[in-house]
Write an enzyme that holds these catalytic residues in place. Structure first.
Site, PDB file in Angstrom:
ATOM      1  N   SER A  17       0.862  -1.170   0.000  1.00  0.00           N
ATOM      2  CA  SER A  17       0.000   0.000   0.000  1.00  0.00           C
ATOM      3  C   SER A  17       0.906   1.231   0.000  1.00  0.00           C
ATOM      4  O   SER A  17       1.984   1.197  -0.580  1.00  0.00           O
ATOM      5  CB  SER A  17      -0.903  -0.033   1.230  1.00  0.00           C
ATOM      6  OG  SER A  17      -1.776   1.073   1.249  1.00  0.00           O
ATOM      7  N   TYR A  30      -6.689   7.802  -5.266  1.00  0.00           N
ATOM      8  CA  TYR A  30      -5.491   7.074  -4.844  1.00  0.00           C
ATOM      9  C   TYR A  30      -5.577   6.746  -3.356  1.00  0.00           C
ATOM     10  O   TYR A  30      -5.348   5.606  -2.943  1.00  0.00           O
ATOM     11  CB  TYR A  30      -4.246   7.909  -5.128  1.00  0.00           C
ATOM     12  CG  TYR A  30      -2.958   7.245  -4.723  1.00  0.00           C
ATOM     13  CD1 TYR A  30      -2.348   6.316  -5.569  1.00  0.00           C
ATOM     14  CD2 TYR A  30      -2.342   7.526  -3.506  1.00  0.00           C
ATOM     15  CE1 TYR A  30      -1.167   5.696  -5.198  1.00  0.00           C
ATOM     16  CE2 TYR A  30      -1.166   6.914  -3.134  1.00  0.00           C
ATOM     17  CZ  TYR A  30      -0.575   6.005  -3.993  1.00  0.00           C
ATOM     18  OH  TYR A  30       0.584   5.392  -3.617  1.00  0.00           O
ATOM     19  N   LYS A  34      -5.835   2.927  -1.568  1.00  0.00           N
ATOM     20  CA  LYS A  34      -4.851   2.450  -0.595  1.00  0.00           C
ATOM     21  C   LYS A  34      -5.524   2.142   0.747  1.00  0.00           C
ATOM     22  O   LYS A  34      -5.175   1.170   1.412  1.00  0.00           O
ATOM     23  CB  LYS A  34      -3.723   3.460  -0.411  1.00  0.00           C
ATOM     24  CG  LYS A  34      -2.904   3.677  -1.676  1.00  0.00           C
ATOM     25  CD  LYS A  34      -2.366   2.364  -2.217  1.00  0.00           C
ATOM     26  CE  LYS A  34      -1.586   2.569  -3.488  1.00  0.00           C
ATOM     27  NZ  LYS A  34      -1.061   1.329  -4.052  1.00  0.00           N
TER      28      LYS A  34
END
Length: 85
Positions: A17, A30, A34
């Site tokens: 991650s 994004y 994650k």
């Protein structure tokens, strides 16, 4: 997980991650992806600890590369709306 369960010897699952899950400077999509990866790692870690299946999520910090330069200047209107400048 199913393969590890069938083998009966436990195993290790490693996901990669980034700190983008908690520091939203990289953008919402994004960061959300994650954060989802981090959450996906927590559930099997808890559910299968008795079967000796370990789940780790590695989350490195920012690394200075040419990616930001290649992307060009950010949209300053968006930065202004977010209060980043």
């Amino acid at each position: 997980v199913q393969v590890f369960l069938e083998q009966g010897q436990g195993g290790n699952i490693v996901n990669v991650s980034s700190v983008g899950a908690s520091h939203q400077a990289a953008g919402p999509i994004y960061g959300a992806s994650k954060a989802a990866l981090n959450a996906v790692g927590r559930n099997p870690a808890y559910m299968y600890k008795g079967e000796k299946i370990r789940v780790n999520v590695i989350a490195p910090g920012g690394i200075n590369t040419e990616i930001a330069t290649a992307m060009g200047w950010p949209n300053m209107d968006g930065y202004t709306r977010l209060g980043l400048c």
